[in-house]
Design a protein around this motif. Structure first.
Motif, PDB file in Angstrom:
ATOM      1  N   PHE A   1     -34.080 -34.007 -14.375  1.00  0.00           N
ATOM      2  CA  PHE A   1     -32.762 -34.538 -14.041  1.00  0.00           C
ATOM      3  C   PHE A   1     -32.195 -33.909 -12.766  1.00  0.00           C
ATOM      4  O   PHE A   1     -31.535 -34.575 -11.979  1.00  0.00           O
ATOM      5  N   PHE A   2     -32.451 -32.617 -12.538  1.00  0.00           N
ATOM      6  CA  PHE A   2     -31.841 -31.892 -11.426  1.00  0.00           C
ATOM      7  C   PHE A   2     -32.685 -31.905 -10.157  1.00  0.00           C
ATOM      8  O   PHE A   2     -32.280 -31.313  -9.165  1.00  0.00           O
ATOM      9  N   ASP A   3     -33.861 -32.526 -10.154  1.00  0.00           N
ATOM     10  CA  ASP A   3     -34.769 -32.432  -9.008  1.00  0.00           C
ATOM     11  C   ASP A   3     -35.333 -33.797  -8.641  1.00  0.00           C
ATOM     12  O   ASP A   3     -36.257 -34.290  -9.280  1.00  0.00           O
ATOM     13  N   ASP A   4     -34.784 -34.408  -7.583  1.00  0.00           N
ATOM     14  CA  ASP A   4     -35.235 -35.732  -7.165  1.00  0.00           C
ATOM     15  C   ASP A   4     -36.694 -35.751  -6.729  1.00  0.00           C
ATOM     16  O   ASP A   4     -37.351 -36.780  -6.812  1.00  0.00           O
ATOM     17  N   ASP A   5     -37.221 -34.620  -6.255  1.00  0.00           N
ATOM     18  CA  ASP A   5     -38.626 -34.578  -5.825  1.00  0.00           C
ATOM     19  C   ASP A   5     -39.586 -34.844  -6.976  1.00  0.00           C
ATOM     20  O   ASP A   5     -40.736 -35.223  -6.743  1.00  0.00           O
ATOM     21  N   THR A   6     -39.163 -34.629  -8.222  1.00  0.00           N
ATOM     22  CA  THR A   6     -40.054 -34.813  -9.368  1.00  0.00           C
ATOM     23  C   THR A   6     -39.975 -36.220  -9.958  1.00  0.00           C
ATOM     24  O   THR A   6     -40.773 -36.567 -10.819  1.00  0.00           O
ATOM     25  N   LYS A   7     -39.016 -37.017  -9.505  1.00  0.00           N
ATOM     26  CA  LYS A   7     -38.815 -38.360 -10.065  1.00  0.00           C
ATOM     27  C   LYS A   7     -39.741 -39.360  -9.394  1.00  0.00           C
ATOM     28  O   LYS A   7     -40.294 -39.096  -8.329  1.00  0.00           O
ATOM     29  N   LEU A   8     -39.925 -40.518 -10.007  1.00  0.00           N
ATOM     30  CA  LEU A   8     -40.744 -41.572  -9.431  1.00  0.00           C
ATOM     31  C   LEU A   8     -39.975 -42.189  -8.267  1.00  0.00           C
ATOM     32  O   LEU A   8     -38.892 -42.743  -8.456  1.00  0.00           O
ATOM     33  N   SER A   9     -40.520 -42.065  -7.064  1.00  0.00           N
ATOM     34  CA  SER A   9     -39.835 -42.518  -5.853  1.00  0.00           C
ATOM     35  C   SER A   9     -40.788 -43.295  -4.969  1.00  0.00           C
ATOM     36  O   SER A   9     -42.009 -43.159  -5.074  1.00  0.00           O
ATOM     37  N   VAL A  10     -40.221 -44.106  -4.095  1.00  0.00           N
ATOM     38  CA  VAL A  10     -40.976 -44.660  -2.977  1.00  0.00           C
ATOM     39  C   VAL A  10     -40.478 -43.930  -1.742  1.00  0.00           C
ATOM     40  O   VAL A  10     -39.287 -43.635  -1.619  1.00  0.00           O
ATOM     41  N   SER A  11     -41.393 -43.600  -0.844  1.00  0.00           N
ATOM     42  CA  SER A  11     -41.040 -42.836   0.356  1.00  0.00           C
ATOM     43  C   SER A  11     -41.662 -43.484   1.582  1.00  0.00           C
ATOM     44  O   SER A  11     -42.789 -43.977   1.525  1.00  0.00           O
ATOM     45  N   TRP A  12     -40.916 -43.440   2.678  1.00  0.00           N
ATOM     46  CA  TRP A  12     -41.348 -44.075   3.913  1.00  0.00           C
ATOM     47  C   TRP A  12     -41.238 -43.083   5.057  1.00  0.00           C
ATOM     48  O   TRP A  12     -40.159 -42.813   5.560  1.00  0.00           O
ATOM     49  N   PRO A  13     -42.386 -42.515   5.503  1.00  0.00           N
ATOM     50  CA  PRO A  13     -42.370 -41.634   6.664  1.00  0.00           C
ATOM     51  C   PRO A  13     -41.981 -42.429   7.912  1.00  0.00           C
ATOM     52  O   PRO A  13     -42.445 -43.556   8.107  1.00  0.00           O
ATOM     53  N   LEU A  14     -41.125 -41.860   8.738  1.00  0.00           N
ATOM     54  CA  LEU A  14     -40.656 -42.511   9.956  1.00  0.00           C
ATOM     55  C   LEU A  14     -41.259 -41.843  11.175  1.00  0.00           C
ATOM     56  O   LEU A  14     -41.528 -40.639  11.156  1.00  0.00           O
ATOM     57  N   ALA A  15     -41.432 -42.588  12.255  1.00  0.00           N
ATOM     58  CA  ALA A  15     -42.030 -42.058  13.482  1.00  0.00           C
ATOM     59  C   ALA A  15     -40.974 -41.554  14.457  1.00  0.00           C
ATOM     60  O   ALA A  15     -41.284 -41.277  15.606  1.00  0.00           O
ATOM     61  N   PHE A  16     -39.718 -41.429  14.006  1.00  0.00           N
ATOM     62  CA  PHE A  16     -38.632 -41.024  14.897  1.00  0.00           C
ATOM     63  C   PHE A  16     -37.523 -40.372  14.085  1.00  0.00           C
ATOM     64  O   PHE A  16     -37.440 -40.551  12.873  1.00  0.00           O
ATOM     65  N   ASP A  17     -36.679 -39.596  14.775  1.00  0.00           N
ATOM     66  CA  ASP A  17     -35.462 -39.052  14.175  1.00  0.00           C
ATOM     67  C   ASP A  17     -34.335 -40.038  14.449  1.00  0.00           C
ATOM     68  O   ASP A  17     -34.278 -40.646  15.514  1.00  0.00           O
ATOM     69  N   GLY A  18     -33.433 -40.196  13.513  1.00  0.00           N
ATOM     70  CA  GLY A  18     -32.334 -41.126  13.737  1.00  0.00           C
ATOM     71  C   GLY A  18     -31.153 -40.823  12.849  1.00  0.00           C
ATOM     72  O   GLY A  18     -31.202 -39.948  11.990  1.00  0.00           O
ATOM     73  N   THR A  19     -30.075 -41.555  13.086  1.00  0.00           N
ATOM     74  CA  THR A  19     -28.895 -41.431  12.236  1.00  0.00           C
ATOM     75  C   THR A  19     -29.030 -42.402  11.070  1.00  0.00           C
ATOM     76  O   THR A  19     -29.660 -43.453  11.177  1.00  0.00           O
ATOM     77  N   ILE A  20     -28.426 -42.038   9.957  1.00  0.00           N
ATOM     78  CA  ILE A  20     -28.525 -42.808   8.729  1.00  0.00           C
ATOM     79  C   ILE A  20     -27.196 -43.536   8.513  1.00  0.00           C
ATOM     80  O   ILE A  20     -26.134 -42.919   8.574  1.00  0.00           O
ATOM     81  N   HIS A  21     -27.274 -44.827   8.250  1.00  0.00           N
ATOM     82  CA  HIS A  21     -26.108 -45.604   7.847  1.00  0.00           C
ATOM     83  C   HIS A  21     -26.479 -46.374   6.583  1.00  0.00           C
ATOM     84  O   HIS A  21     -27.647 -46.705   6.380  1.00  0.00           O
ATOM     85  N   HIS A  22     -25.496 -46.644   5.758  1.00  0.00           N
ATOM     86  CA  HIS A  22     -25.737 -47.464   4.575  1.00  0.00           C
ATOM     87  C   HIS A  22     -24.452 -48.178   4.186  1.00  0.00           C
ATOM     88  O   HIS A  22     -23.368 -47.855   4.671  1.00  0.00           O
ATOM     89  N   ASP A  23     -24.614 -49.172   3.323  1.00  0.00           N
ATOM     90  CA  ASP A  23     -23.452 -49.942   2.922  1.00  0.00           C
ATOM     91  C   ASP A  23     -22.650 -49.230   1.848  1.00  0.00           C
ATOM     92  O   ASP A  23     -23.145 -48.347   1.145  1.00  0.00           O
ATOM     93  N   ILE A  24     -21.387 -49.598   1.789  1.00  0.00           N
ATOM     94  CA  ILE A  24     -20.483 -49.254   0.698  1.00  0.00           C
ATOM     95  C   ILE A  24     -19.722 -50.544   0.389  1.00  0.00           C
ATOM     96  O   ILE A  24     -19.904 -51.549   1.084  1.00  0.00           O
ATOM     97  N   ALA A  25     -18.901 -50.546  -0.600  1.00  0.00           N
ATOM     98  CA  ALA A  25     -18.110 -51.745  -0.879  1.00  0.00           C
ATOM     99  C   ALA A  25     -17.229 -52.059   0.331  1.00  0.00           C
ATOM    100  O   ALA A  25     -16.470 -51.217   0.780  1.00  0.00           O
ATOM    101  N   PHE A  26     -17.387 -53.239   0.902  1.00  0.00           N
ATOM    102  CA  PHE A  26     -16.597 -53.727   2.029  1.00  0.00           C
ATOM    103  C   PHE A  26     -16.741 -52.871   3.278  1.00  0.00           C
ATOM    104  O   PHE A  26     -15.787 -52.645   3.996  1.00  0.00           O
ATOM    105  N   GLY A  27     -17.941 -52.365   3.563  1.00  0.00           N
ATOM    106  CA  GLY A  27     -18.118 -51.617   4.795  1.00  0.00           C
ATOM    107  C   GLY A  27     -19.441 -50.893   4.867  1.00  0.00           C
ATOM    108  O   GLY A  27     -20.359 -51.144   4.101  1.00  0.00           O
ATOM    109  N   ALA A  28     -19.522 -49.977   5.840  1.00  0.00           N
ATOM    110  CA  ALA A  28     -20.717 -49.167   6.046  1.00  0.00           C
ATOM    111  C   ALA A  28     -20.289 -47.789   6.527  1.00  0.00           C
ATOM    112  O   ALA A  28     -19.245 -47.642   7.162  1.00  0.00           O
ATOM    113  N   VAL A  29     -21.091 -46.771   6.205  1.00  0.00           N
ATOM    114  CA  VAL A  29     -20.755 -45.395   6.571  1.00  0.00           C
ATOM    115  C   VAL A  29     -21.995 -44.664   7.061  1.00  0.00           C
ATOM    116  O   VAL A  29     -23.113 -44.999   6.691  1.00  0.00           O
ATOM    117  N   PRO A  30     -21.791 -43.631   7.911  1.00  0.00           N
ATOM    118  CA  PRO A  30     -22.916 -42.749   8.254  1.00  0.00           C
ATOM    119  C   PRO A  30     -23.129 -41.728   7.141  1.00  0.00           C
ATOM    120  O   PRO A  30     -22.222 -41.440   6.368  1.00  0.00           O
TER     121      PRO A  30
END
Length: 195
Positions: free
Chosen positions: A18-47
């Motif tokens: 429960f306390f360790d996300d590294d042990t859970k079943l996940s999908v992971s995507w290695p990226l070839a670059f560093d970047g900023t992260i944005h995602h949606d929220i209700a009625f908008g988006a945030v960094p």
């Protein structure tokens, strides 16, 4: 866009802590670059900051302004970016008394166990959207909305006449303007949007 559907069958499976996300079943995507992260929220988006969990409802994007990687998801909301890897937890389950109170410095067992092992069949759906430019120019918001609510077709009879090249009931643009609701109103429509 690459659409993925995982059909997972579990039989009393205990996966992860429960306390360790590294042990859970996940999908992971290695990226070839560093970047900023944005995602949606209700009625908008945030960094979002790398290394911390974040909870998008339908899309996540990592971009350096020149190139980017969009990840569209349905119902698997726990994400994080560590280094150059975007990960999404898709399943966790255990029969445990370690769920406890996160406010304490050291998690302590609850007085009773919670049987949250994984059972039955689970459908996990996500899509990968590599793109050029930053997240706003990529159209990821529109792409995620159309992916999560695809159009449907209805059969109808034959109609006489010539069809125009385009026929829209409503057009909203540019891509940074996102409609969230369209409601009929006397003499027109009301459109709720955010930018």
């Amino acid at each position: 866009r690459v659409d993925v559907r995982l059909l997972l069958a579990f039989d009393e499976a205990a996966i992860g802590d429960f306390f360790d996300d590294d042990t859970k079943l996940s999908v992971s995507w290695p990226l070839a670059f560093d970047g900023t992260i944005h995602h949606d929220i209700a009625f908008g988006a945030v960094p979002t900051r790398p290394g911390r969990p974040f909870f998008p409802v339908s899309w996540t994007d990592v971009s350096d302004g020149v190139r980017g990687f969009g990840y569209l998801t349905r119902g698997t909301q726990r994400h994080r970016v560590l280094g150059r890897t975007l990960s999404n937890v898709v399943a966790w389950g255990d029969d445990t008394d370690r769920i406890g109170n996160r406010a304490e410095s050291v998690p302590r067992p609850w007085p009773k166990a919670f049987d949250q092992r994984l059972r039955g069949t689970h459908l996990i759906e996500y899509a990968l959207l590599p793109h050029e430019g930053a997240w706003v120019e990529s159209g990821i918001v529109s792409e995620a909305r159309s992916w999560n609510a695809p159009p449907f077709a209805l059969e109808t009879g034959r109609h006489d006449g010539v069809l125009p090249e385009a026929l829209n009931a409503l057009s909203v643009g540019p891509a940074a303007i996102v409609p969230t609701a369209v409601l009929p109103a006397p003499g027109g429509v009301h459109v709720r949007i955010y930018e």
